[in-house]
Design an enzyme around this catalytic site. Structure first.
Site, PDB file in Angstrom:
ATOM      1  N   LYS A   1       5.507   1.759  -3.013  1.00 37.26           N
ATOM      2  CA  LYS A   1       5.382   3.108  -3.488  1.00 37.26           C
ATOM      3  C   LYS A   1       5.698   3.010  -4.953  1.00 37.26           C
ATOM      4  O   LYS A   1       6.310   1.965  -5.563  1.00 37.26           O
ATOM      5  CB  LYS A   1       6.442   3.958  -2.819  1.00 37.26           C
ATOM      6  CG  LYS A   1       6.023   5.434  -2.950  1.00 37.26           C
ATOM      7  CD  LYS A   1       5.013   5.824  -1.893  1.00 37.26           C
ATOM      8  CE  LYS A   1       4.734   7.396  -1.881  1.00 37.26           C
ATOM      9  NZ  LYS A   1       3.696   7.770  -0.706  1.00 37.26           N
TER      10      LYS A   1
ATOM     11  N   LYS B   1       0.696  -1.212  -0.134  1.00 33.81           N
ATOM     12  CA  LYS B   1       0.131  -0.019   0.134  1.00 33.81           C
ATOM     13  C   LYS B   1       0.686   1.188  -0.072  1.00 33.81           C
ATOM     14  O   LYS B   1       1.732   1.417   0.830  1.00 33.81           O
ATOM     15  CB  LYS B   1      -0.853   0.176   1.129  1.00 33.81           C
ATOM     16  CG  LYS B   1      -1.853   1.183   1.247  1.00 33.81           C
ATOM     17  CD  LYS B   1      -2.914   0.734   0.510  1.00 33.81           C
ATOM     18  CE  LYS B   1      -3.994   1.712  -0.014  1.00 33.81           C
ATOM     19  NZ  LYS B   1      -3.515   2.866  -1.107  1.00 33.81           N
TER      20      LYS B   1
ATOM     21  N   LYS C   1       5.321   3.236   8.291  1.00 34.45           N
ATOM     22  CA  LYS C   1       4.121   4.096   8.386  1.00 34.45           C
ATOM     23  C   LYS C   1       2.983   3.332   8.523  1.00 34.45           C
ATOM     24  O   LYS C   1       2.185   3.650   9.466  1.00 34.45           O
ATOM     25  CB  LYS C   1       4.035   5.201   7.375  1.00 34.45           C
ATOM     26  CG  LYS C   1       2.956   6.127   7.331  1.00 34.45           C
ATOM     27  CD  LYS C   1       2.676   6.872   6.199  1.00 34.45           C
ATOM     28  CE  LYS C   1       4.021   7.710   5.999  1.00 34.45           C
ATOM     29  NZ  LYS C   1       3.772   8.732   4.715  1.00 34.45           N
TER      30      LYS C   1
ATOM     31  N   GLN D   1       6.950   3.856   3.958  1.00 29.64           N
ATOM     32  CA  GLN D   1       5.787   3.549   4.019  1.00 29.64           C
ATOM     33  C   GLN D   1       5.579   2.159   4.755  1.00 29.64           C
ATOM     34  O   GLN D   1       4.502   2.034   5.236  1.00 29.64           O
ATOM     35  CB  GLN D   1       5.361   3.215   2.338  1.00 29.64           C
ATOM     36  CG  GLN D   1       3.598   3.227   2.525  1.00 29.64           C
ATOM     37  CD  GLN D   1       3.261   4.570   2.238  1.00 29.64           C
ATOM     38  OE1 GLN D   1       3.790   5.333   1.578  1.00 29.64           O
ATOM     39  NE2 GLN D   1       2.196   4.839   3.052  1.00 29.64           N
TER      40      GLN D   1
ATOM     41  N   ASP E   1      -0.234  10.697  -4.461  1.00 23.37           N
ATOM     42  CA  ASP E   1       0.823  11.293  -4.022  1.00 23.37           C
ATOM     43  C   ASP E   1       1.060  12.381  -4.572  1.00 23.37           C
ATOM     44  O   ASP E   1      -0.140  13.305  -5.559  1.00 23.37           O
ATOM     45  CB  ASP E   1       2.235  10.649  -4.148  1.00 23.37           C
ATOM     46  CG  ASP E   1       3.325  10.949  -3.000  1.00 23.37           C
ATOM     47  OD1 ASP E   1       3.977  11.655  -3.210  1.00 23.37           O
ATOM     48  OD2 ASP E   1       3.116  10.619  -1.893  1.00 23.37           O
TER      49      ASP E   1
ATOM     50  N   THR F   1      -4.712  13.338   5.090  1.00 16.52           N
ATOM     51  CA  THR F   1      -3.154  13.264   5.608  1.00 16.52           C
ATOM     52  C   THR F   1      -2.914  14.867   6.265  1.00 16.52           C
ATOM     53  O   THR F   1      -2.113  14.904   7.268  1.00 16.52           O
ATOM     54  CB  THR F   1      -2.339  13.489   4.347  1.00 16.52           C
ATOM     55  OG1 THR F   1      -2.513  12.119   3.573  1.00 16.52           O
ATOM     56  CG2 THR F   1      -0.956  13.546   4.829  1.00 16.52           C
TER      57      THR F   1
ATOM     58  N   ASN G   1      -2.396  19.475  -1.514  1.00 19.17           N
ATOM     59  CA  ASN G   1      -3.351  18.900  -0.585  1.00 19.17           C
ATOM     60  C   ASN G   1      -3.005  18.849   0.771  1.00 19.17           C
ATOM     61  O   ASN G   1      -3.825  19.184   1.653  1.00 19.17           O
ATOM     62  CB  ASN G   1      -3.563  17.642  -1.360  1.00 19.17           C
ATOM     63  CG  ASN G   1      -4.635  16.699  -0.303  1.00 19.17           C
ATOM     64  OD1 ASN G   1      -4.217  15.915   0.551  1.00 19.17           O
ATOM     65  ND2 ASN G   1      -5.832  16.932  -0.809  1.00 19.17           N
TER      66      ASN G   1
END
Length: 448
Positions: A129, A93, A117, A114, A169, A213, A244
């Site tokens: 990623k 993911k 995380k 990631q 992203d 986020t 964002n």
């Protein structure tokens, strides 16, 4: 190089030898490994099973070309990547990034971060990623569509809701996700909503995903401040970036009573002592696709500074939300001299190692990105849950889940730091908590 534990140093040497020239990846690996000495001393089984070496080596690395036609009929060729780093906890993911700076080293650094995380969220998702050196800026919608369709024509064979689930992203928003999902559906003849997250609400997306986020970053910051009997209310805040993450961090910080006075983009930064006007910033950046200088032109009391560093603006809370290594040691000292009490990373690894050292020396609360910006991937996992159950949750319910998850991330980081003799060290806590969860899963699964 940092003083690595003797049980770990040989594995870092292997990383350097196997991945020459990939500086961002080296930095990300080093920042994790330098905190793991006490862990491997307490758990020798991790060394015996070569967990360190295995966790630093991606399970799969994909590199492929993406040919497409621009509006003039000229064939363009870009390079794309997908690094499927670790699936011990669940399907890979992680987002896709479209930016000219994207190369294998950056994708591997992002994928490595990631892994930990995602582990910190407590949800069943592995880490990966991807991205491309394609630059969507200045391209028409039709050009972006053709690029996305060409990229998915190769990428689709490696994806699946139980295999690898990309998201957006930098450079990849709702428009790009829509084109990518449309092509996946077209090729496979299957409506697998759970294969991509960040989708539009009309076709399987989740409430709060756009805001997640930025909102999660602010929730984590609030939890961190609470450990010193502080809050965001009344605090002067500076945010870097204006995409964002930055926009929704500004929105939520403002809602919690903070006074956000500055944000930036690659052209410079804007200072608005009346407080950043979120609807105007969103219109300029997300609809008009303009610059923060355009924001300043529409706000009589706002001041635009070309170039320079937004970290020159005095603040009590700093939220770097732009890109990797954007805040260096000198800027960290400027922030500390100006009275900053907390720094939380909205972007991935935006603070250099020297900056992190300064914050530690000056007793500034510091939250690394793998903890502080985990809200995005957490809500992506909630989107996957909704897709799997053919359900759709309200904004309020989803935001409540997000806030609970971020409180859990904070608790895991703080608890691991305390357990291993580093109270208040969120860098060590995040690395250790994430690593132990992944390492235990890898041990349970055997040598695979």
């Amino acid at each position: 190089m940092a003083d690595l534990d003797s049980l770990i140093a040989p594995h870092y040497d292997v990383v350097l030898a196997r991945n020459p020239g990939e500086q961002e990846f080296h930095q990300a690996v080093l920042e994790v490994l330098e905190t793991l000495g006490p862990v491997v001393r307490k758990h020798p089984e991790y060394v015996d099973a070569s967990i360190i070496e295995r966790i630093c080596e991606p399970e799969r690395q994909l590199i492929f070309r993406v040919p497409w036609n621009d509006d003039a009929g000229q064939v363009q060729v870009n390079r794309a990547f997908r690094v499927e780093f670790n699936s011990a906890l669940g399907p890979y993911k992680g987002g896709l990034r479209f930016h000219p700076t994207v190369y294998l080293g950056i994708v591997k650094f992002l994928g490595f971060e990631q892994v930990f995380k995602n582990a910190l969220t407590g949800l069943p998702i592995g880490g990966g990623k991807g991205g491309s050196d394609f630059d969507p800026k200045g391209r028409s919608d039709a050009e972006v569509m053709r690029f996305c369709q060409s990229m998915m024509t190769e990428l689709y064979r490696h994806l699946g809701e139980y295999t690898d689930v990309p998201a957006g992203d930098i450079g990849v928003g709702g428009r790009e996700i829509g084109y990518l999902f449309g092509q996946y559906k077209r090729i496979t003849n299957r409506y697998e909503s759970g294969v991509l997250t960040g989708k539009g609400l009309a076709f399987g997306g989740s409430q709060v995903r756009t805001e997640a986020t930025g909102y999660g970053l602010v929730y984590f910051t609030e939890e961190m401040l609470r450990t010193r009997d502080l809050s965001l209310s009344g605090r002067r805040v500076v945010v870097s970036g204006s995409g964002n993450v930055a926009i929704y961090a500004i929105e939520k910080a403002t809602a919690l009573g903070a006074h956000v006075v500055a944000c930036s983009d690659s052209g410079g930064y804007v200072v608005d002592e009346d407080g950043i006007d979120v609807p105007l910033l969103s219109q300029v950046k997300e609809v008009d696709r303009g610059r923060v200088s355009d924001y300043a032109a529409q706000r009589p009391k706002a001041r635009f500074v070309e170039g320079g560093s937004v970290w020159e603006v005095p603040c009590e809370v700093a939220l770097p939300c732009a890109t990797q290594n954007e805040l260096d040691g000198g800027e960290a000292r400027t922030l500390a001299d100006n009275g900053v009490v907390a720094v939380a990373e909205g972007a991935n690894m935006p603070c250099t190692p020297e900056a992190v050292d300064v914050f530690a020396e000056r007793d500034v609360l510091f939250a690394p990105g793998k903890a502080a910006n985990a809200g995005g991937v957490a809500t992506s996992a909630l989107e996957m849950q909704q897709n799997a159950s053919r359900d759709s949750w309200t904004f309020e319910h989803t935001e409540d889940r997000l806030r609970t998850i971020m409180a859990g991330v904070h608790e895991r980081c703080a608890g691991a730091a305390e357990e291993y003799g580093r109270p208040g060290d969120y860098v060590a806590g995040a690395n250790i908590s994430g690593f132990v969860r992944v390492a235990d899963a890898m041990l349970a699964l055997g040598v695979v």
